[in-house]
Scaffold this active site. Sequence first.
Site: not given
Ligand code: KIV
Length: 304
Positions: A45-46, A84, A114, A116, A183
């Site tokens: 989600d970056s 994510d 994924k 969090e 992280e």
């Molecule tokens: O969203 C992302 O890019 C991430 C990584 C930094 C692990 O969660």
Amino acid sequence: MKRVSVTDLQKMRDDGRRITMLTAYDYHTARLADEAGIPILLVGDSLGMVVLGYESTLPVTVDDMIHHGKAVVRGAQRAQVVVDMPFGSYQGGWEDAMRNAVRIMQETGAGSVKLEGGVRSAELVRRLVDAGIPVMGHVGLTPQSVNAFGGWKIQGKTPRDGVRVMADAKAIEEAGAYAVVLETVPAMLGAKITQQLRVPTIGIGAGPYCSGQVQVVHDLLGLDELKPKHARRFLQGGDLLRSAFATYREAVESGAFPTAAESHLLDEQVVRRIERMASYSFPTNMQHEGIDLEGALAESEAEG
Ligand code: KIV
């Protein structure tokens, strides 16, 4: 080609082979990273920050993740693609979370999701895993909680906080996650957690002792102005792209681009017929700063 599975990743960790993970958000990047043999591609989600230009990952939606997830799955033949779950897609109760995870898996074709959070997300991870959805955890500095942390701060620096991060990682492993991202935690904490878990740890700013490493592709390629401490630029991509864009602009402005080689040409007979039909005469010598259409025409005719 056989896709990398979560059991392949466990085997890599058990054999002591380090695991590389990279973010990807589009078809071409995914294809190139896949061809380079990267075993895990994360549609992080970056994307909200490095692709969509938001200040944090919070505005990213499930639809955004699905849109980019599909492109990455189309580009990657071999890698395990992880998508994510964005902010708000799993905080509103497990049924809502299950619906969103199922949507992501079904609509993108990704191999896993994924999410969090440690202890607080463990029950949800258990439910998703029980439903057959492989889950990668993410503890330490979890960007969706940046407001609660009061900024992008290293986690686990005090004894109390270190124990909290360790408990988070353990809870996620026990809930059935197949891997855990660590992280922005001190390297020794990354090492300790890696020693304590049986599943792979994937570090970002968590030191060299994790089972694997993940980087944001824009950091790796030097496309972002900011360079986080944990990142290394494997390419000065920003400089290279800026220079290519400027060279292109100069070539257009000077008339050096396009040349005949970059133009579609007409057969001489067609040219003459158009002239007759439209009562129009093409300029006899269409020369323009390096473009010689008449010359190129004669050449293409000579080639038959
Ligand atoms: O969203 C992302 O890019 C991430 C990584 C930094 C692990 O969660």
